[in-house]
Design a protein around this motif. Structure first.
Motif, PDB file in Angstrom:
ATOM      1  N   ASP A 217       3.124   3.243 -13.091  1.00 42.27           N
ATOM      2  CA  ASP A 217       1.702   3.403 -12.797  1.00 42.27           C
ATOM      3  C   ASP A 217       1.434   4.750 -12.117  1.00 42.27           C
ATOM      4  O   ASP A 217       0.492   5.467 -12.472  1.00 42.27           O
ATOM      5  N   LEU A 218       2.284   5.103 -11.158  1.00 45.60           N
ATOM      6  CA  LEU A 218       2.099   6.380 -10.451  1.00 45.60           C
ATOM      7  C   LEU A 218       2.412   7.573 -11.356  1.00 45.60           C
ATOM      8  O   LEU A 218       1.745   8.605 -11.267  1.00 45.60           O
TER       9      LEU A 218
ATOM     10  N   TYR B  47      -1.109  -2.725  -4.458  1.00 43.39           N
ATOM     11  CA  TYR B  47      -0.504  -3.643  -5.424  1.00 43.39           C
ATOM     12  C   TYR B  47      -0.260  -4.977  -4.737  1.00 43.39           C
ATOM     13  O   TYR B  47      -0.115  -5.043  -3.521  1.00 43.39           O
TER      14      TYR B  47
ATOM     15  N   LYS C  33       0.838  -1.204   0.000  1.00 44.08           N
ATOM     16  CA  LYS C  33       0.000   0.000   0.000  1.00 44.08           C
ATOM     17  C   LYS C  33       0.868   1.248   0.000  1.00 44.08           C
ATOM     18  O   LYS C  33       1.800   1.368   0.784  1.00 44.08           O
TER      19      LYS C  33
ATOM     20  N   TYR D  18       3.059  12.683  -7.277  1.00 42.70           N
ATOM     21  CA  TYR D  18       3.903  11.618  -6.719  1.00 42.70           C
ATOM     22  C   TYR D  18       5.394  11.968  -6.723  1.00 42.70           C
ATOM     23  O   TYR D  18       6.169  11.375  -5.991  1.00 42.70           O
TER      24      TYR D  18
ATOM     25  N   LYS E   6      -0.636   8.086 -13.346  1.00 40.74           N
ATOM     26  CA  LYS E   6      -1.762   8.614 -12.556  1.00 40.74           C
ATOM     27  C   LYS E   6      -1.611  10.102 -12.256  1.00 40.74           C
ATOM     28  O   LYS E   6      -2.567  10.858 -12.386  1.00 40.74           O
TER      29      LYS E   6
ATOM     30  N   GLY F 128      -2.329   7.476  -1.758  1.00 39.78           N
ATOM     31  CA  GLY F 128      -2.921   7.947  -3.011  1.00 39.78           C
ATOM     32  C   GLY F 128      -3.133   9.449  -2.949  1.00 39.78           C
ATOM     33  O   GLY F 128      -2.696  10.113  -2.013  1.00 39.78           O
TER      34      GLY F 128
ATOM     35  N   ASN G 261      -2.997   3.528  -3.086  1.00 37.52           N
ATOM     36  CA  ASN G 261      -2.631   2.698  -4.237  1.00 37.52           C
ATOM     37  C   ASN G 261      -2.225   1.338  -3.688  1.00 37.52           C
ATOM     38  O   ASN G 261      -1.322   1.251  -2.865  1.00 37.52           O
TER      39      ASN G 261
END
Length: 192
Positions: A65-66, A53, A41, A74, A69, A44, A51
């Motif tokens: 991925d981040l 996974y 975790k 991030y 997004k 987010g 987030n």
């Protein structure tokens, strides 16, 4: 004890365990890092939407991925920097409960993780009758504390490595560390 094999464990194998992993590896220790949570975790953009996974998903994938997004967000909160460090150390977050390796020392970074490690050992039979020292040092899950925690963990491990008989010396070693650093440690011995 030159053959000391160390595991550093936090919940998601992202911040605290990886900072200590990197620090110990640079000092030449034989070390691995793990998480114990159900999922990996990361914060987010909203507190109630982390987030999540699976363990085993690569740091590279999570990084990309981040970026997809919200790269600016991030980058600002330091997650991309942390993931960049992580992917240079190893491919992906690993879960301790899935590892078949046997360590001399397992250092956990918070009491909940310590409890999960003890529970995991308690749920399986000892096969090898090999002792493992499980030590907890509480480290807040932020970048600054992870760095401080890595220094503290390195200090503990260095003292352990100098011990001729860790089983005999560990209590005294941890008591003197607690007094010096003004931090409460938990510890016990479990068996593989």
């Amino acid at each position: 004890m030159d053959d000391l094999y160390i595991a550093v464990v936090c919940s998601s194998n992202m911040n605290r365990s990886m900072e200590a992993h990197a620090f110990l590896a640079k000092k030449g220790f034989k070390v691995k890092s793990f998480g114990t949570g159900d999922k990996v975790k990361l914060p987010g953009t909203a507190a109630d939407r982390p987030n999540c996974y699976e363990f085993g998903i690569s740091y590279e994938f999570i990084y990309n991925d981040l970026v997809e997004k919200d790269k600016q967000y991030y980058t600002q909160n330091g997650l991309l920097h942390m993931l960049d460090r992580n992917r240079r150390i190893k491919p992906c977050p690993e879960k301790l409960q899935l590892s078949s390796e046997r360590f001399n020392v397992i250092i956990t970074c918070d009491e909940r993780v310590y409890d999960q490690v003890i529970e995991w050992f308690g749920s399986k039979r000892s096969i090898y009758n090999q002792a493992v020292h499980v030590v907890n040092i509480d480290i807040q899950d932020n970048h600054e504390e992870a760095t401080i925690g890595a220094f503290l963990i390195s200090d503990i491990v260095t003292k352990m490595a100098k011990s001729e008989d860790l089983d005999d010396d560990i209590d005294e070693l941890l008591h003197s560390f607690e007094a010096k650093c003004n931090r409460q440690l938990l510890n016990c011995v479990m068996f593989y």
